[in-house]
Design a protein around this motif. Structure first.
Motif, PDB file in Angstrom:
ATOM      1  N   ARG A 596       4.471  30.640 -21.038  1.00 16.20           N
ATOM      2  CA  ARG A 596       5.916  30.728 -20.861  1.00 16.20           C
ATOM      3  C   ARG A 596       6.628  29.877 -21.851  1.00 16.20           C
ATOM      4  O   ARG A 596       7.743  30.023 -22.093  1.00 16.20           O
ATOM      5  CB  ARG A 596       6.190  30.461 -19.295  1.00 16.20           C
ATOM      6  N   LEU A 604      11.061  25.221 -24.973  1.00 11.98           N
ATOM      7  CA  LEU A 604      11.804  26.276 -24.546  1.00 11.98           C
ATOM      8  C   LEU A 604      10.899  27.130 -23.673  1.00 11.98           C
ATOM      9  O   LEU A 604       9.791  27.246 -23.865  1.00 11.98           O
ATOM     10  CB  LEU A 604      12.327  27.285 -25.634  1.00 11.98           C
ATOM     11  N   CYS A 605      11.604  27.418 -22.729  1.00  8.99           N
ATOM     12  CA  CYS A 605      10.967  28.328 -21.405  1.00  8.99           C
ATOM     13  C   CYS A 605      12.068  29.249 -20.962  1.00  8.99           C
ATOM     14  O   CYS A 605      12.857  29.127 -19.916  1.00  8.99           O
ATOM     15  CB  CYS A 605      10.569  27.432 -20.446  1.00  8.99           C
ATOM     16  N   PRO A 606      12.315  30.543 -21.482  1.00  8.69           N
ATOM     17  CA  PRO A 606      13.409  31.398 -21.221  1.00  8.69           C
ATOM     18  C   PRO A 606      13.276  31.930 -19.815  1.00  8.69           C
ATOM     19  O   PRO A 606      14.259  32.062 -18.932  1.00  8.69           O
ATOM     20  CB  PRO A 606      13.196  32.643 -22.015  1.00  8.69           C
ATOM     21  N   SER A 607      11.978  31.850 -19.181  1.00 17.48           N
ATOM     22  CA  SER A 607      11.841  32.606 -17.858  1.00 17.48           C
ATOM     23  C   SER A 607      11.899  31.458 -16.919  1.00 17.48           C
ATOM     24  O   SER A 607      11.575  31.912 -15.731  1.00 17.48           O
ATOM     25  CB  SER A 607      10.737  33.369 -17.818  1.00 17.48           C
TER      26      SER A 607
END
Length: 769
Positions: A596, A604-607
C-alpha cells in the motif's frame, strides 16, 4: 601508416589537449589528444599536458590625440591619431576566438583635402559662375572646421570619339557653334586643372578662366574622371588626411561596356594616365565599372559628395560606393557651398568599420558601443552614428582561426579601418599549430631504434622506409604474411579483430566509423571504451569509466552500469529514517514492505486513513463535544485517550513541532471545524480546542434587501427603456408627418358653396350717356 604528432596538432580542435607518452600497447598516437579531464582519467600525468592558448599582443598602441594643444604639436610631426591601436598580433588556436578593442575619436582641427570635379558640358554653363566664386567662400566656411584646408579642381566632358562627340573639324574646335560671348573650349575626357592648395585666390583665378565645352549624348564620362582623380595621388596632391571629392553634374554617366559604341574594347586598367594634366587613355580604354570605381575610392580612402540635379539624383544614390553623400543642385548651383558643408558633416558623423579580405576559413565579428553606450551586434556592430568632434566610440573585434594552414604559406594578416579614413589597424594572424614540446625534438634519437627516427613529444617520427612505434621495422624487409600472423588473436580469421591494421607485427587500432571520438585499443584491438552498459542514457551511468567493455565504477557506486550507489542517502525520508521505516534500500531505491505504501521513501499511502481520521477522531468528538458515539460506546472505545481541553485554536498553533506530533483539523456532523493536536505513543495525548469554527447562517435581511433593490432597479430600467423606445417612435412619426405636410400641394379653386355678401344690380333704365 603512423601519423606524426606534428600532423595531429595541426588538425585538433580548440578544446582538445595533448598529452605526452602514456599510451598502452595497441593505442594510436592520436589517442593522446582529448579533453584535459579525459586525459587525466586515462592516466596522463598533469605535468605532461600540452594546452597552448591563444593571446592578443598590442605591438603598436599609440594613444589617441586628446586635446587641441597636443594635437597641434603632434600634427607638426605628422602623428595626429584618431584610431587605437595601430598594430596587433593575434596568436590564434584553431576554433578559439581572440578579441581586442579598437577605439576611434574624431579629433578637433583635423586636416581636410577637397577636390572639386565638375562637368563642363554645355548644359552646365549656368552653373560655372557659382563654382568660380566657390573658392573664397568655401575657404572661409571650412575655417570653422579646420585650420588646415586645401582644395583643387578638375573637369570632364566625355570621350572624344563618335558617337559621344562630333568629330567634324569645326565641331572639334568649337562644339557649341558660337562665338559670343565666347566660343566653347574643345572637348576633352578629363583635365586636371589645379592641384590641392590652401590658396583660395588661386582656385578662383584658375577656375575663373575655364570655359564650357560640349558633347552629343546625354551621359558624360564622369567615371573616367573619378578613376583618374583617385589614382593620380601625386598629381592631385592627396595627403594622408581626410579626403573629400565633390562630383558636380546634371547628367548621368557612361560605364563599362559603353565604350564599344565608339569601338573601344580594352578594359580600364585603373592606373594613372595623366600627361600634362590631361587624361591620355580616354579614347583607347573603356569606361570603368561602378564597382571598380567604388573599390578604388575605398582603397584610396576618398569620401565622395555628389552634387547633382533632381532629375538624375536617383542615378547616384547607389549603395555600391563607399561613404558618399548626395545633394541636389539648384538651377544655377548657387547652393553648392551648402551642399558641401552639409554632406561633410553627414559623412564625418558616421563611422563604419571595414576590413580587408580574410584568409580562407577565418571569421571576424564586430560589436560596438557608441555614444549611447548600448551594445550592438552583427552588421550594426560595425557602425556608430551621430558622432561629434571629441566623441570616442569603441569596437570589439573578434577573429577565429580555422584549421592550420600549411607551413609553406606566409603568416596571414588583415587590415581594419573606418571607411573614408586613412588610419588603419594592422592585425597579424599567427595560428598556433605546434606544441611547446616540439622545440625539444631529438633527431636520430637512440629511443627510436638506434637513431632511425626523431623523438618528438614522446613519440618517434620515423625515417623514410622505417615503420613501427619505435621505428623498429624496415618496411622492405617486413613480411606481410608473418606480420599479420602476429596480429591475430587465438588464430582468428580477422587481423586485429577487424578494428585496425597490422604494422610491424603489432596492431595499430583505428577509431570507430560512427563516432570518431570512440577508439579501439588493446594488443589485438579487442577493447573499446564505448561498449559498456548504460544507465539513464549514460555509459556506466556517468559514475564510472568504460575500460575494455566493462565499467570501472567510482568508489561510491557498483553494478554493471554503476547504477547502484553504496550510500543510502537517496533512501532517507524527511525524518531521516531509511524508507520511512517501511522498507529496505536497494541500489539507491526503496523497496516497501507493504504494497500500500509508495513514493521514493515509502512515504505515500493513498488508501490508508490518516492518523487524524482514525478512531481517535470519533473519540475526540464524543469526549469533547458529546457528538457521534453514544456515551457508553465512547467510554469503552476511547478510554486510551489522554484528553486535554483548551479554549481557542490559536493556543494549539503556538505549540512548536516535534516528532510524533500531528496537527489535525476535521469537520464534525454539524459542519463545524474542530482543531486538535495528537501526540502518538503508548497512550495517545490529545489537546482539543473547545472553540469550533462553524459556518455562519445566511443573512436574511441582506438577501431580502438585495432582491428588492434588484426588482426595483430592473423595473425602473424597463420603464426607462420603454420610454426611450416610445420617444424614438414618436419622433419618427412626427418627422414623417412633417415631410408629408411639406410635400402636399393645395388646389386654388372657388368654393362651390361660397356666396358673396355683395349683390350687384343693374338699372335697366340706365343708359350710357
Amino acid at each position: 601508416m603512423l601519423i606524426t604528432v606534428l600532423a595531429i596538432a595541426k588538425y585538433i580542435s580548440s578544446w582538445l589537449i595533448f598529452c605526452g607518452d602514456f599510451l598502452e600497447l595497441g593505442q594510436h598516437i592520436w589517442e593522446r589528444c582529448d579533453t584535459a579531464r579525459a586525459l587525466l582519467q586515462r592516466g596522463c600525468p598533469s605535468d605532461r599536458l600540452e594546452d597552448p592558448r591563444g593571446s592578443t599582443v598590442l605591438l603598436k598602441n599609440r594613444r589617441i590625440t586628446f586635446n587641441p594643444k597636443e594635437q597641434r604639436r603632434q600634427r607638426q610631426q605628422g602623428q595626429v591619431t584618431q584610431l587605437q591601436p595601430q598594430t596587433v598580433l593575434l596568436n590564434l588556436r584553431p576554433g578559439e576566438p581572440q578579441s581586442f578593442v579598437v577605439k576611434f575619436k574624431r579629433v578637433e582641427d583635423y586636416p581636410i583635402d577637397l577636390y572639386y570635379l565638375m562637368d563642363l558640358s554645355f548644359s552646365m554653363e549656368v552653373d560655372l559662375p557659382s563654382v568660380k566664386k566657390l573658392g573664397a567662400d568655401l575657404m572661409e566656411e571650412m575655417r570653422n572646421t579646420t585650420s588646415d584646408f586645401r582644395m583643387g579642381f578638375g573637369a570632364f566632358v566625355d570621350k572624344t570619339v563618335m558617337p559621344y562627340i562630333s568629330t567634324a573639324k569645326d565641331m572639334l574646335r568649337n562644339p557649341c557653334k558660337r562665338t559670343e560671348p565666347w566660343p566653347c573650349t574643345p572637348p576633352f575626357t578629363y583635365r586636371h586643372i589645379l592641384s590641392l592648395t590652401a590658396n583660395g585666390s588661386l582656385f578662383t583665378e584658375l577656375v575663373g578662366g575655364q570655359r564650357i565645352s560640349g558633347n552629343l549624348d546625354f551621359p558624360e564620362g564622369g567615371l573616367d574622371a573619378l578613376m583618374q582623380a583617385a589614382v593620380c595621388e601625386k598629381q592631385i596632391g592627396w595627403r594622408n588626411v581626410t579626403r573629400l571629392l565633390v562630383f558636380s553634374t546634371d547628367a548621368g554617366f557612361h560605364f563599362a561596356g559603353d565604350g564599344k559604341l565608339g569601338g573601344i574594347v580594352l578594359p580600364n586598367d585603373g592606373k594613372c594616365h595623366l600627361h600634362k594634366n590631361v587624361y591620355t587613355k580616354g579614347n583607347s580604354q573603356d569606361y570603368p565599372s561602378v564597382a571598380h570605381v567604388a573599390e578604388t575610392l575605398r582603397e584610396k580612402n576618398i569620401q565622395i559628395i555628389f552634387a547633382v540635379t533632381e532629375e538624375v539624383r536617383h542615378l547616384y544614390e547607389v549603395h555600391v560606393l563607399p561613404k558618399c553623400a548626395v545633394g541636389t543642385l539648384s538651377n544655377n548651383s548657387h547652393n553648392i557651398l551648402q551642399i558641401i558643408v552639409e554632406a561633410y558633416n553627414a559623412l564625418t558623423s558616421e563611422v563604419v568599420m571595414e576590413n580587408s579580405k580574410l584568409p580562407p576559413g577565418y571569421h571576424i565579428s564586430y560589436t560596438s558601443r557608441c555614444k549611447d553606450r548600448k551594445l550592438r551586434r552583427g552588421e550594426q556592430g560595425r557602425r556608430c552614428s551621430d558622432i561629434s568632434v571629441g566623441d570616442e566610440v569603441s569596437f570589439n573585434v573578434s577573429i577565429t582561426a580555422p584549421l592550420c594552414v600549411p607551413a609553406a604559406q606566409s603568416p596571414p594578416r588583415v587590415v581594419i579601418k573606418p571607411q573614408g579614413y586613412s588610419e588603419e589597424v594592422e592585425v597579424l594572424l599567427s595560428p598556433i599549430c605546434e606544441c611547446s614540446c616540439q622545440k625539444d625534438a631529438v633527431p636520430h634519437s637512440p629511443t627510436c631504434s638506434h637513431g632511425n627516427g626523431t623523438l618528438e613529444c614522446g613519440t618517434c617520427r620515423c625515417k623514410e622506409g622505417r615503420v613501427g612505434a619505435l621505428c623498429e621495422c624496415d618496411r622492405a624487409e617486413s613480411g606481410e604474411a608473418f606480420d599479420s600472423y602476429l596480429c591475430r588473436r587465438d588464430n582468428a580469421s580477422e587481423v586485429c579483430s577487424g578494428r585496425g591494421e597490422c604494422v610491424c607485427g603489432k596492431c595499430v587500432c583505428r577509431k570507430s566509423g560512427r563516432k570518431p571520438v570512440h577508439a579501439y585499443y588493446g594488443e589485438f584491438c579487442e577493447c573499446s571504451d564505448f561498449s559498456c552498459d548504460q544507465y539513464r542514457g549514460q555509459q556506466c551511468g556517468g559514475q564510472g569509466r568504460c575500460v575494455c567493455g566493462a565499467c570501472r565504477c567510482h568508489a561510491a557506486f557498483r553494478g554493471r552500469a554503476c547504477e547502484c550507489p553504496l550510500s543510502p542517502e537517496s533512501c532517507l525520508s524527511q525524518d531521516k529514517q531509511i524508507c520511512s521505516g517501511r522498507g529496505d534500500c536497494h541500489c539507491g531505491a526503496c523497496i516497501c514492505h507493504d504494497n500500500r505504501f509508495r513514493g521514493p521513501t515509502c512515504e505515500l499511502c493513498p488508501s490508508c486513513p490518516s492518523v487524524c481520521t482514525l478512531h481517535r477522531y470519533k473519540c475526540v468528538l464524543c469526549r469533547a463535544f458529546s457528538l457521534g458515539l453514544n456515551p457508553k460506546e465512547c467510554e469503552t472505545r476511547c478510554v486510551h485517550l489522554n484528553l486535554t481541553l483548551v479554549g481557542q485554536a490559536g493556543v494549539l498553533a503556538r505549540v512548536p513541532p516535534s516528532p510524533g506530533l500531528h496537527r489535525c483539523m476535521e469537520v464534525d456532523t454539524e459542519g463545524c471545524r474542530v482543531h486538535f493536536l495528537l501526540r502518538t505513543g503508548k497512550k495517545d495525548d490529545v489537546h482539543v480546542a473547545l472553540e469550533r469554527e462553524c459556518p455562519s447562517g445566511p443573512n436574511v435581511i441582506l438577501i431580502t434587501a438585495a432582491l428588492s433593490a434588484s426588482v426595483v432597479v430592473l423595473g425602473v430600467a424597463l420603464l426607462l427603456l420603454w420610454k426611450l423606445l416610445t420617444g424614438v417612435h414618436d419622433r419618427r412619426e412626427f418627422a414623417h408627418f412633417q415631410r408629408e405636410l411639406e410635400q402636399r400641394r393645395w388646389d386654388r379653386r372657388d368654393n362651390p358653396i361660397y356666396r358673396s355678401a355683395i349683390t350687384t344690380t343693374v338699372n335697366p333704365k340706365y343708359k350710357e350717356q
